[in-house]
Enzyme design. Structure first.
Site, PDB file in Angstrom:
ATOM      1  CG  ASP A 326      35.841  88.252  24.021  1.00  0.00           C
ATOM      2  OD1 ASP A 326      36.547  89.257  23.840  1.00  0.00           O
ATOM      3  OD2 ASP A 326      35.082  88.115  25.009  1.00  0.00           O
ATOM      4  CB  CYS A 636      22.402  93.581  31.406  1.00  0.00           C
ATOM      5  SG  CYS A 636      23.527  94.898  30.926  1.00  0.00           S
TER       6      CYS A 636
HETATM    7 CA    CA Z   1      36.814  91.283  24.721  1.00  0.00          CA
END
Ligand code: CA
Length: 716
Positions: A326, A636
């Protein structure tokens, strides 16, 4: 200045019908946001105004103003503040043009103020449906507006680009930018280049295909759209650059979108007449689920340069080939002229999530130099000629089959929190994070779901099984710093360490100052050349946004949005507590020399004692629930079900007491208007009950730990 009654009267004479029936309508200028191409190109000389997201097209975030300098900064005080009506992370940089401030807030709202007094002029709310949160990894944030020829442009979480009348805040046009029914969301600030509004969208964890689009600023008609990853190869060619990129992919990658979203940086350099932007990770994170063989997956995790008139490809530089961590490259890109081997050279500078600082030739994209600006263990360094990383074999977790703790983490050594560059000191001021992240490949039968976060790795170990005793150690390992980086020598000149990650963006000024807000609730000024702290103001909440500065009638102001939130609070709120303040009080704060306004006394921080129902489930339910929770709900509700400041901590939820109520909320979507959608299409009632049992178990474990810790503290 254009605040005079005479100017207001002149408009009324010209447009009687518009003025007389509404005498309460504030008229600050003849026409607000009176910004054209000439003013944007010359913004460097116009210290009074901050007319685009990074102040100047090169996005240096450097102000020539010197009224506030290293000698006078000790007299800086609050001039005015304005409470915001959105208790979510505030990431925007205000824009100021001719005495009017325009600022976007969480939920893509926009507000205009008299920049000298703080008087509210108008506000706009796109009324984004709250259930859109299920498509958003990193909070309902917005990083800023653009202004041009009497209009203010905001891009919304729902994926629209909206042009507002700068005098009234009324909608002039509203264009849907993201594809229909997509899971894309927009959090970035639009930029204006040659009469067009440029904006991309986020979503490389939600089955999306990255793009940058341009809309006519006057009409909203789309001018061009540049896709960052190749589409379905059975369809007609979309250009040579995408045909070339397709050779670096394999299998049926397009069915998962490909990723490569353009969610933050867009930099125009008039010297090269190129637009530079960064692209996100390939989708999903784990390459085993997007490709059948190894490949670079262009143009993900890259800087791409295109021609702004046509949107045509110019060059690319990939920072993280075949990304699996990521490591988005979306972070701000600064254009500048630096000495390279003694020759002044136009370059772009970049400090992406992957931890390396890059200097590239702005015309060609050629790699000039790169060094790690934070702790990096996924690669041993960069090839000195090509800039390609030398990836450590153990970092390829999907091949080794073993979990890998990577530094930096998926939240990045540096992300959207803007850095700044001072041509005076030659330094880049980078807000950095030091944190690790545990990557474990998902089972080979992993499949994406219709909604929610999907990355092809199993986050159970990462996020579901944190035992309370080890969480303090985990927190201590997450720190942050302000790093003053010399891009010529590729080394840190000075560093200020912070107890936690996720501190604010930076502003550099000709007054030899660097301003930065902190996660711990301070707004600080340092000397730009040495990093000596000169001034601080208690902000009552963490600051993640970047400061800016402007002047009105000869007075210099320094402004920043305060308001803790964003990805660190949502996913890892518990491990940021060492910073000191974990709460959101969202405000615009504006300072000047001699300012003597005060903030209201903050409400006391609520403390609540865990009181979960007794655990009656099974170990199998807890194991299933931990996996289901960790791979969706954490986005979340936080690692190990421990919330930060924004979202109610579900270990305290009254719904834990009733399986029926729990199913109404989690399965049926009872609270979708508050942002909690139903998961009926994804999870069975049995799975949803397993999540409840997991959270009850977690809450009881934490309650027992708190009791023990209290007894120890009391000396029993
Ligand atoms: Ca990302």
């Amino acid at each position: 200045m254009r605040h005079s009654n005479r100017a207001a009267l002149a408009i009324c004479v010209l447009a009687l019908a518009a003025c007389s029936p509404k005498p309460e309508t504030p008229v600050v200028s003849a026409k607000n946001a009176n910004v054209d191409d000439g003013r944007l190109l010359d913004a460097n000389k116009d210290g009074a105004n901050w007319m685009s997201y990074g102040r100047t097209y090169d996005e240096q975030r450097f102000s020539p103003l010197t009224q506030v300098d290293e000698k006078t900064v000790s007299g800086l005080g609050l001039a005015w503040s304005s409470d915001l009506d959105t208790a979510r992370g505030q990431e925007a940089t205000p824009i100021v043009v001719d005495g009017v401030m325009y600022v976007s807030t969480a939920w893509s709202m926009v507000k205009a103020y008299d920049a000298a007094t703080g008087k509210a002029l108008w506000s706009y709310d796109p009324e984004v449906p709250r259930e859109k949160l299920v498509d958003v990894c990193c909070d309902a944030v917005n990083r800023g507006v653009a202004v041009y020829k009497g209009k203010v442009y905001v891009a919304t979480i729902a994926g629209h680009v909206v042009a507002l009348d700068a005098d009234t805040g009324k909608v002039v046009w509203d264009q849907t930018s993201v594809p229909p029914d997509s899971h894309m969301a927009i959090t970035g600030a639009p930029r204006i280049v040659k009469g067009k509004v440029l904006i991309g969208a986020a979503g490389s964890e939600y089955i999306t295909r990255g793009y940058l689009a341009a809309f006519d600023a006057e009409t909203g008609v789309e001018a061009w759209r540049f896709y960052t990853v190749p589409g379905d190869p059975s369809k007609p060619s979309e250009g040579k650059h995408l045909d070339a990129a397709a050779k670096t992919w394999s299998g049926e990658w397009w069915k998962l979108g490909g990723g490569g979203t353009v969610w933050d940086s867009i930099t125009y350099d008039p010297e090269t007449d190129l637009v530079y932007f960064g692209t996100a990770n390939a989708e999903p994170w784990n390459p085993a689920f997007r490709n059948t063989k190894e490949g670079d997956n262009l143009y993900t995790a890259s800087i791409v340069a295109i021609h702004p008139d046509t949107g045509e490809y110019a060059w690319h530089f990939q920072e993280t080939p075949e990304d699996r961590w990521d490591f988005d490259s979306d972070q701000q890109i600064i254009a500048a002229t630096l000495p390279v081997n003694g020759t002044p050279t136009r370059v772009v500078m970049h400090a992406p999530k992957n931890g390396f600082f890059y200097v590239l030739d702005a015309k060609s994209g050629r790699f000039i130099s790169g060094k790690a600006f934070a702790t990096v263990n996924w690669a041993s360094g960069l090839d000195p000629v090509t800039g390609r990383p030398n990836v450590n074999p153990e970092a390829r977790y999907e091949i080794t089959g073993k979990p890998f703790v990577a530094l930096p983490s998926a939240t990045g050594a540096h992300t959207w929190n803007p850095m700044s560059f001072s041509p005076t000191t030659g330094l880049v001021y980078i807000p950095t994070n030091e944190a690790g992240f545990l990557y474990t490949s998902a089972n080979k039968d992993w499949k994406p779901t219709k909604i929610g976060f999907q990355v092809g790795i199993d986050l159970t170990l990462t996020a579901g099984t944190v035992d309370p005793k080890s969480s303090a150690a985990a927190a201590a390992a997450n720190t942050g710093a302000l790093v003053a980086w010399d891009p010529v020598t590729q080394s840190a000149r000075w560093t200020v360490k912070y107890p936690g990650p996720w501190n604010g963006g930076t502003l550099a000024t000709a007054g030899n100052l660097v301003f930065q807000g902190t996660a711990g609730g301070e707004f600080r000024a340092y000397t730009a050349d040495t990093g000596k702290q000169l001034w601080s103001f208690p902000t009552q909440t963490g600051v993640i946004a970047a400061p800016m500065t402007y002047s009105v009638n000869g007075t210099q102001y320094v402004a920043v949005l305060a308001g803790w939130g964003g990805v660190w609070d949502l996913t890892q709120g518990d491990v940021t507590r060492q910073s000191g303040i974990i709460r959101n009080i969202s405000r615009v704060l504006v300072f000047r020399i001699g300012g003597n306004a005060a903030l209201p006394t903050p409400p006391p921080t609520a403390t609540s004692v865990l009181d979960p129902p007794p655990f009656t489930g099974t170990a199998a339910q807890v194991a299933d629930g931990a996996t289901l929770y960790s791979n969706k709900c954490i986005v979340c509700h936080g690692v190990a079900a421990v919330a930060g400041a924004l979202v109610t901590d579900i270990r305290h939820s009254a719904a834990l007491n009733s399986e029926k109520q729990w199913q109404l909320i989690v399965h049926d979507g009872l609270l979708k208007e508050k942002g909690m959608v139903g998961w009926a299409g994804e999870y069975t009632p049995e799975q949803i009950e397993a999540i409840r049992q997991y959270i009850i178990r977690r809450a009881n474990d934490d309650k027992a730990f708190e009791k023990q810790a209290k007894a120890k503290a009391d000396g029993n």
